[in-house]
Design a protein around this motif. Structure first.
Motif, mmCIF file in Angstrom:
data_model
loop_
_atom_site.group_PDB
_atom_site.id
_atom_site.type_symbol
_atom_site.label_atom_id
_atom_site.label_comp_id
_atom_site.label_asym_id
_atom_site.label_seq_id
_atom_site.Cartn_x
_atom_site.Cartn_y
_atom_site.Cartn_z
ATOM 1 N N ASN A 29 0.681 -1.255 0.069
ATOM 2 C CA ASN A 29 0.047 -0.068 -0.093
ATOM 3 C C ASN A 29 0.898 1.295 0.031
ATOM 4 O O ASN A 29 0.586 2.229 -0.695
ATOM 5 N N SER A 32 1.888 1.818 -3.477
ATOM 6 C CA SER A 32 0.546 2.208 -4.117
ATOM 7 C C SER A 32 0.417 3.753 -3.890
ATOM 8 O O SER A 32 -0.016 4.588 -4.917
ATOM 9 N N VAL A 33 0.357 4.106 -2.738
ATOM 10 C CA VAL A 33 0.235 5.583 -2.287
ATOM 11 C C VAL A 33 1.247 6.461 -2.853
ATOM 12 O O VAL A 33 1.184 7.519 -3.485
ATOM 13 N N GLN A 35 2.952 5.965 -5.685
ATOM 14 C CA GLN A 35 2.742 5.977 -7.184
ATOM 15 C C GLN A 35 1.776 6.924 -7.401
ATOM 16 O O GLN A 35 1.703 7.738 -8.290
ATOM 17 N N LEU A 36 0.605 6.758 -6.460
ATOM 18 C CA LEU A 36 -0.587 7.852 -6.719
ATOM 19 C C LEU A 36 -0.196 9.231 -6.507
ATOM 20 O O LEU A 36 -0.426 10.020 -7.376
ATOM 21 N N ARG A 240 -6.686 2.501 -11.490
ATOM 22 C CA ARG A 240 -5.588 2.497 -10.546
ATOM 23 C C ARG A 240 -4.161 2.026 -11.255
ATOM 24 O O ARG A 240 -3.262 2.581 -11.285
ATOM 25 N N ALA A 244 -2.366 5.700 -12.180
ATOM 26 C CA ALA A 244 -1.276 5.890 -11.073
ATOM 27 C C ALA A 244 -0.094 5.103 -11.131
ATOM 28 O O ALA A 244 0.971 5.688 -11.349
ATOM 29 N N ASN A 245 -0.393 3.816 -11.612
ATOM 30 C CA ASN A 245 1.035 3.044 -11.624
ATOM 31 C C ASN A 245 1.626 3.181 -12.796
ATOM 32 O O ASN A 245 3.126 3.532 -12.479
ATOM 33 N N PHE A 403 -7.223 1.843 2.509
ATOM 34 C CA PHE A 403 -6.097 2.052 1.681
ATOM 35 C C PHE A 403 -6.505 1.929 0.313
ATOM 36 O O PHE A 403 -6.414 2.677 -0.759
ATOM 37 N N LEU A 407 -7.123 4.578 -2.698
ATOM 38 C CA LEU A 407 -6.212 4.588 -3.860
ATOM 39 C C LEU A 407 -7.313 4.552 -5.068
ATOM 40 O O LEU A 407 -7.162 5.338 -6.164
ATOM 41 N N SER A 408 -8.438 3.945 -5.092
ATOM 42 C CA SER A 408 -9.252 3.773 -6.266
ATOM 43 C C SER A 408 -10.017 5.225 -6.264
ATOM 44 O O SER A 408 -10.122 5.671 -7.516
ATOM 45 N N SER A 411 -7.650 7.644 -7.847
ATOM 46 C CA SER A 411 -7.310 7.424 -9.464
ATOM 47 C C SER A 411 -8.581 7.920 -10.065
ATOM 48 O O SER A 411 -8.431 8.599 -11.324
#
Length: 476
Positions: A29, A32-33, A35-36, A240, A244-245, A403, A407-408, A411
């Motif tokens: 997570n 991922s955060v 990357q966002l 996502r 983001a990624n 989380f 994240l969703s 995005s």
């Protein structure tokens, strides 16, 4: 060792496993955060393209290098006509369409021959990269830039290689036959190749779910959201993954994947590395990793780009049965790629690809899924054994749910502020609802499917499960 000591040892083992699972989930997570946040910064500081198709044509019409669009097709009779019409209608100065019928068991070839007035022709390959036999080639009498290659079945990688062998243009674009590229997609993808001195070797774009959209005569007429939840959940996943990624990884020069649904490459580089591998079910990931490896080992200056404004619409699995095969295959393909290129992991010879990109794949595809599944089982067991604070369990499930939802939704905000491919406020609410609900059942089901892919990898299975299609005509 007494029974009490054995029991205490077992309880402690459960506690440490639970803590390890929690650590992995937090790490995933955190990545991922990060990357966002990077993607949000990129979108906030970049110059918005904003050019219409006519402006793109006026600016690049004389500069655009010819491109061959290669569409492998297997049992695509439901969507192939719409897809080919869309490919022929793409706004580009000089593009060729090569459809490779990969030994379809349905009437894919017959549909193409009838609907596009095809006749047999004698075509020669510049490079023979495929392993299976070419049965025949067909050229359209109405569309001279349309070529159909009929071959024995060899799966998508082999079909793509066959098409690459017939391409005679400096750029190739490999797409899924069930995909619809927005009309300016080729020009936007080719633009980075026009502005460098040969460094750019590949460009990827955003993939969006076409289920629920209205597609007629090979064109996207109306954007919509499917009534079923399985396609809706995939919209959230794709937002996502791509906004983001991919945006973040491209910005940090660690982009490891260009989706098989749409990707543009320098043809000579793809041939140089041998084309797509035939012995993996994750050929798109493996090709990009191999290009990274080849260019790094050759000490060549190169770049792999991601342009979010390129939008390609694809039919996603409409139900869990189709999703199961797709996600298991993705997982198996990732593990096959990591096994083949394991010497790159944490290897400074490969720069940030070895030190960041490959370890990220390990976290996401090797460690992550088993750890999260184990966490769902071990954390409750640790609480019942009294070796884990219930607050830690609450934190575990909070990290996975809160989380994931954050994240969703983040995005989705990027999508609405940048691409704006969601038609109405109602559709935005439906996607937002899916962003919340996916954490309660769908996410866990996906993990099970990924474990199935791990099992297939360990058993060295090579069977490739095609995803059932309902066709664009019914996606309304």
């Amino acid at each position: 060792m007494t029974m009490d000591e054995i029991g205490a040892f077992g309880a402690n083992a459960v506690m440490w496993i639970a803590l390890a699972c929690f650590g992995v989930v937090v790490a995933r997570n955190a990545v991922s955060v990060g990357q966002l946040l990077v993607a949000a910064w990129v979108f906030a500081t970049r110059t918005r393209p904003g050019r219409s198709s006519s402006e793109l044509w006026h600016r690049y019409g004389d500069l655009a290098m010819p491109v061959s669009v290669i569409a492998p097709a297997f049992n695509e009779e439901l969507t192939i006509t719409e897809s080919v019409r869309a490919l022929l209608a793409l706004e580009y100065p000089e593009h060729h369409v090569i459809v490779v019928n990969d030994g379809s068991k349905d009437d894919t070839l017959g549909v193409l021959v009838r609907n596009f007035d095809m006749e047999k022709s004698e075509e020669t390959q510049v490079a023979a990269l495929q392993k299976t036999e070419i049965r025949s080639t067909w050229r359209s009498k109405r569309y001279p830039n349309l070529l159909v290659v009929d071959k024995e079945n060899g799966r998508k990688a082999d079909a793509a290689n066959a098409g690459i062998g017939f391409a005679k243009t400096p750029l190739i674009c490999v797409i899924d036959a069930d995909s619809i590229i927005e009309s300016d997609g080729l020009l936007r993808a080719a633009e980075p190749f026009m502005h460098d001195d040969g460094r750019v070797v590949a460009v990827g774009g955003t993939i969006r779910v076409a289920n629920g959209c209205e597609i007629r005569d090979g064109a996207l007429r109306k954007i919509g959201v499917d009534r079923a939840y399985v396609p809706r959940f995939q919209i959230v996943e794709y937002l996502r993954a791509f906004l983001a990624n991919r945006v973040a990884n491209a910005h940090t020069n660690t982009l490891m994947l260009i989706s098989g649904a749409f990707g543009m490459f320098r043809r000579d580089v793809v041939i140089e590395v041998g084309g797509y591998r035939h012995d993996t079910v994750g050929e798109d990931l493996e090709l990009v990793v191999r290009i990274h490896r080849h260019m790094r080992e050759q000490k060549r200056n190169y770049a792999i780009k991601f342009i979010p404004d390129i939008v390609c619409w694809t039919e996603a699995p409409a139900n869990l049965a189709g999703l199961k095969g797709q996600r298991a295959r993705w997982q198996q393909g990732a593990l096959e790629t990591l096994e083949r290129h394991k010497s790159m992991v944490f290897n400074p010879r490969y720069g940030r690809i070895g030190m960041i990109g490959m370890p990220q794949l390990v976290l996401e595809d090797v460690v992550g899924p088993p750890a999260e599944v184990a966490g769902y089982l071990v954390v409750p067991a640790a609480i019942m054994l009294g070796v884990l604070d219930p607050m830690m369990a609450a934190a575990y499930f909070g990290v996975t749910v809160l989380f994931g939802t954050g994240l969703s939704l983040g995005s989705l905000v990027l999508e609405e502020s940048q691409l704006r491919r969601t038609a109405s406020a109602g559709d935005l609410c439906r996607i937002g609802q899916a962003a919340l609900l996916e954490n309660f059942g769908y996410r866990q089901m996906n993990l099970i499917y990924r474990l199935r892919g791990i099992r297939s990898f360990l058993k060295k299975q090579t069977k490739w499960e095609a995803v059932p299609r309902i066709g664009f005509a019914k996606s309304e």
